[in-house]
Design an enzyme around this catalytic site. Structure first.
Site, PDB file in Angstrom:
ATOM      1  N   TYR A   9       0.813  -1.234   0.000  1.00 21.42           N
ATOM      2  CA  TYR A   9       0.000   0.000   0.000  1.00 21.42           C
ATOM      3  C   TYR A   9       0.847   1.286   0.000  1.00 21.42           C
ATOM      4  O   TYR A   9       2.019   1.240   0.266  1.00 21.42           O
ATOM      5  CB  TYR A   9      -1.095  -0.005   1.050  1.00 21.42           C
ATOM      6  CG  TYR A   9      -0.822  -0.140   2.526  1.00 21.42           C
ATOM      7  CD1 TYR A   9       0.418   0.051   3.092  1.00 21.42           C
ATOM      8  CD2 TYR A   9      -1.895  -0.446   3.373  1.00 21.42           C
ATOM      9  CE1 TYR A   9       0.584  -0.056   4.466  1.00 21.42           C
ATOM     10  CE2 TYR A   9      -1.721  -0.559   4.739  1.00 21.42           C
ATOM     11  CZ  TYR A   9      -0.473  -0.357   5.280  1.00 21.42           C
ATOM     12  OH  TYR A   9      -0.311  -0.453   6.623  1.00 21.42           O
ATOM     13  N   GLU A  10       0.206   2.364  -0.356  1.00 20.29           N
ATOM     14  CA  GLU A  10       0.905   3.650  -0.582  1.00 20.29           C
ATOM     15  C   GLU A  10       1.983   3.523  -1.654  1.00 20.29           C
ATOM     16  O   GLU A  10       3.009   4.202  -1.586  1.00 20.29           O
ATOM     17  CB  GLU A  10       1.509   4.185   0.715  1.00 20.29           C
ATOM     18  CG  GLU A  10       0.553   4.297   1.892  1.00 20.29           C
ATOM     19  CD  GLU A  10      -0.683   5.118   1.591  1.00 20.29           C
ATOM     20  OE1 GLU A  10      -0.665   5.880   0.616  1.00 20.29           O
ATOM     21  OE2 GLU A  10      -1.669   4.969   2.327  1.00 20.29           O
ATOM     22  N   GLY A  11       1.743   2.698  -2.642  1.00 14.95           N
ATOM     23  CA  GLY A  11       2.719   2.496  -3.713  1.00 14.95           C
ATOM     24  C   GLY A  11       3.585   1.283  -3.421  1.00 14.95           C
ATOM     25  O   GLY A  11       4.310   1.261  -2.437  1.00 14.95           O
TER      26      GLY A  11
END
Lengths: 603, 603
Positions: free
Chosen positions: A440-442
């Site tokens: 998550y978050e890239g």
């Protein structure tokens, strides 16, 4: 049940001795309250909160999970009460602006506390975790009215925030979003669409939830240039600013996930929900990055926290579990077998976790100093330098520390043998919880492209040079330090090689852009190992100096030097593999057609 | 829902073209029925069984888990019926001795089918999976009467078997077991104790369960020299050999685990259970190793199966999921974005899985040929050589393929991005299921000690030389093959280095035994990478030769050469790290005291 003690001694070493936080805080305009005594008291109290309040809810939260009933989400038992204690303790507002209800302490301090929260209960930590990002976005881009309405509530933790980006068909590629925002009365917009993977999208911990939502205006350009950011509250604030009428946003379902069961990961349905534009139209992505960068550092800290948790618990087990005799002869002859900590391979697994925990902590606190300067430093050269370095380090903190965290939690399980696979011990939960941090978050791949493509190559390598110059200077200054040569000599070589590898990829990329993607993840991992090597060399220098001065607790400093030595001898050689893989280029990656991939099994 | 197709084309390449299985089977005394047509039909049918019967039960089995009620364990819905189909199809007895109700086909064939079972439903596969080991132990060490009573039932799958080794306080160190066997009437023993982690210890798939149990006789010597093996049926066979009276063995509880939820992992209580000695008194450990070696190869195959499953499903997703444009420009301009398989880093993750799957398959089938020879070959030099090589390769198959399997399943999740973390897609289950394979039947650390300590160093390196000579001969024979030089040149260097590294550790170990444990896991991983490099070089040679001869499906062979190239360029460089870490020695591992490890956080 797993145990936890905040690593206060190690924090003291990194903050006070290695990175000179007292001087750093003294120079910050908002650092005057962060005296060493205050800092020590806050960290001790934070460690107690994590251990006594959050840790006991970690396994039960994992087993209970969240429940969606009649559109309302119930978090696991005790989560709500823990959150109330957290708010009453003033923890959410620690580093926020006093003008908005904050206590005005430096951000770095909140990051240290965040390690403790993530080490003891990541799922719980994700409820307040996203409020910071939401507050940041409003602080930087919101109107005065939006700030007045939402900011203090978010800062004080009375309300929580979310980031609503992802949709079923797009995560990384936000240019594809379908959620629409249609102008309505009174500068409001009517927002309709479906968002997925919304952490803490709906829950019973706080009285209201402030969603920051990416959507497209009717006349928006195609792709990522046509995205706007909106603030969409769960309950519309009434005239007094309290939660009033229910807005048209609701949780459609909860995801069943591999880990962080205690956190509600929601499908959020926006059905003509009322929202307000944050920042200029079609500039939503830039506003979103304000949240994103904070969130990325935060996820790196999650990796660090889980590493520390895994280390402490596998160490306890390795001291306790009796199995086999040491190869060199019995070490505990009075017992039926030796504790497994005598075995070199068990030590290798423990030291891997220890090195990642201590190295990760140095990296986070090194980056945190820059964040302090970026947020509160005087405009000028120093702040610009901090901005550059923080931009470079953010993808490394995010991706390297989460990759390391996943490895560390798995080594923790491995120390437990078969027992590591059993839920009761709590070790497998750390693996499951940490798995999301690489995504998550890239994802790691996205962070790697950010590092190599955007940060390094787009600046023609200048950004990297800011950092390598600092390291080069350090090596140069210690050239005559024979005791430190086991660290500075390999480090100096790596710094030179880092530049050459960068140049090599850059040259290839001029011919073929795919070379960037082909090298990126190995480049990121290489960068992470070298960055930690720099910090370990500094730590070794500091520890050696303190030992020479006659340390009060020499064993701590000797252990520090040995951990640095272990890192150089048993982890840093991985750069040999990454360097060679970077140089191999993208050829073997790009040769196959999509069909070719399936020829072994498709009929 | 996840999909699966048996990799029949790749199997044909490895068996028919690379390793010449038709000739291998023709030379085996029990190979006459294994004609290419029969083999092809069996593999196709096995693939269908795996896909149509086992795969649909994999996710539901994970979600339902097993239930213990009134001492009886219910496996997930459908597991019992699938097992009946399996027995009716004659699958359990495929490779067993016709004298005991088997079909007498070579063992290697059963191993190929095992890959398919593990790829589609590992938890289910663990029910019949341990019967082979139990049957092996009885076949090699049981009395005629024991064989008559149990063997045919086990072979045909009417009954299933277990291995009861581990106790709460000991797993690796079986010398510490406390379970007692007291002589009773009629050559029976009364067995009392608690065993844990017993896979398929209790279930409703078969009418009886045959436990093979390690216990201590009253006069047994201390430690592992005082362990004996007993057969303990769940129901005592009656005069007709059918399940009669209930024996004093029962399931006390089920473990709650990270994965393989569909398999019942039991705490088994033996309460004056009636058992019979298998093999000589106090020689139980040697008998147990008969089971153990088969089980270790079996677990390696689990790693392979999960790798293939992960590869196939992440490939499907990478072709389907649209996200971003290729760095070098749109590849599918008619779509809103390119399928993610265009991105080099996604390809790296897919190729890593592909290379581990195809490399692992070659390794398993290479080892399987040796097992065929060991089991059925004529006594003499060839069989001795096969025994030696199989002994060397078993810890590599077990540990390297499970480490690779865990990496592969995690790459599979990573290809899915955030969706990989969601249970619905089935990818995170592969990670959870594969996590146990690095632990059970001896952790990676234990396998590494077996390889480096027992197999390599105890033979003064002679065992290793048997293998490296073969590789050396191959490199020598292909010296003039310029096309193959990209493989044979690095391989020849690695072979030389492998010997040097071995010598280096051996010399150090003469001074300090801890050096063996300090180097072992890196040595095992190094050995695994070089072993796969050898097989990929042979595969590339074979593929190039077939292409030169005008292959019917050149794309398959070109893809094979490219996968070998990817392996050499993007995975094999990891040997650079492992070699350096082996050479670094154990010093940095052994320096800290047990207390030193905790100085950063303990107060």
């Amino acid at each position: 049940m797993p145990s936890y003690q905040a690593p206060l001694r190690d924090l003291r070493f990194v903050m006070d001795e290695l990175l000179d936080y007292p001087a750093h805080y003294a120079r910050l305009p908002n650092g005057e309250d962060a005296s060493p005594d205050i800092v020590a008291a806050i960290l001790e109290e934070g460690g107690r909160f994590a251990r006594e309040v959050l840790l006991p809810l970690n396994q039960s939260g994992d087993q209970e999970g969240c429940v969606l009933e009649g559109g309302e989400v119930k978090a696991p038992q005790g989560f709500r009460e823990a959150y109330q204690q957290y708010v009453e303790g003033g923890w959410p507002s620690l580093a926020a602006d006093p003008a908005q209800g904050g206590q005005g302490l430096p951000h770095s301090l909140a990051m240290v506390l965040s390690e403790m929260i993530c080490a003891t209960n990541l799922a719980w930590g994700m409820y307040p975790g996203l409020s910071h990002g939401a507050a940041d976005a409003l602080r930087h881009h919101g109107t005065d009215e939006q700030q007045a309405t939402y900011l203090t509530k978010l800062v004080e933790g009375i309300w929580t925030g979310t980031m609503c980006l992802t949709e079923p068909h797009c995560g990384t590629d936000l240019g594809l979003i379908k959620t629409r925002a249609v102008p309505a009365e009174n500068e409001a917009y009517s927002i309709t669409g479906t968002k997925i993977f919304i952490s803490a999208g709906e829950h019973d911990l706080a009285e209201n939830i402030v969603h920051l939502v990416l959507a497209k205006l009717p006349d928006a350009p195609e792709g990522s240039k046509g995205i706007s950011l909106f603030v969409v509250p769960k309950f519309m604030p009434d005239a007094e600013g309290n939660p009033g009428e229910r807005n048209g946003v609701s949780c459609g379902s909860l995801e069943h996930k591999m880990g962080i069961h205690g956190n509600a990961t929601c499908v959020m349905n926006f059905d003509n929900a009322t929202g307000y534009l944050v920042g200029p139209p079609n500039k939503g992505l830039a506003c979103m990055f304000t949240m994103m960068n904070a969130a990325r550092l935060g996820v790196g800290i999650q990796g660090l926290g889980l590493t520390e948790a895994s280390y402490q618990n596998s160490l306890a087990y390795a001291r306790d579990r009796l199995q086999m005799r040491a190869l060199s002869g019995p070490q505990a002859p009075e017992k039926p077998a030796d504790p497994i900590i005598v075995h070199p391979d068990v030590r290798r697994m423990l030291l891997t976790q220890k090195a990642f925990a201590e190295g990760g902590r140095m990296l986070v606190l090194y980056a945190a100093q820059m964040l302090d300067v970026v947020e509160h430093g005087k405009p000028g050269e120093e702040r610009e330098r901090a901005e550059t370095l923080l931009g470079l380090l953010t993808p490394i903190v995010k991706a390297f520390l989460t990759e390391a965290g996943f490895e560390a939690t798995n080594e923790g399980v491995q120390v437990f043998g078969g027992h590591g696979f059993i839920q009761e011990w709590g070790m497998e939960q750390l693996v499951r919880d940490s798995r999301i941090t690489r995504l998550y978050e890239g994802t790691t791949g996205i962070q790697a492209l950010d590092l190599l493509g955007r940060k390094v190559l787009m600046s023609q390598g200048e950004t990297l040079k800011v950092f390598t110059k600092e390291i080069h200077k350090f090596c140069k200054a210690e050239e005559a330090n024979a005791e430190l040569a086991e660290f500075t000599q390999p480090l100096a070589k790596l710094i030179a090689e880092w530049g050459e590898l960068t140049m090599g990829v850059g040259m290839k990329a001029m011919q073929d852009r795919e070379e960037v993607g082909g090298a990126s993840v190995d480049y990121l991992m290489y960068s992470g190992y070298v960055t930690l090597a720099y910090l370990f060399a500094r730590a070794a220098k500091q520890a050696m100096a303190t030992l020479a001065d006659g340390a009060e607790d020499p064993a701590f400093y000797e252990a520090k030097v040995n951990t640095a030595r272990f890192y150089y001898q048993r982890l840093l050689p991985r750069t040999r593999a990454h360097a060679q893989m970077i140089q191999a280029g993208a050829g073997s990656l790009m040769a196959l057609t999509s069909e070719d991939f399936g020829l072994g099994f498709e009929v």
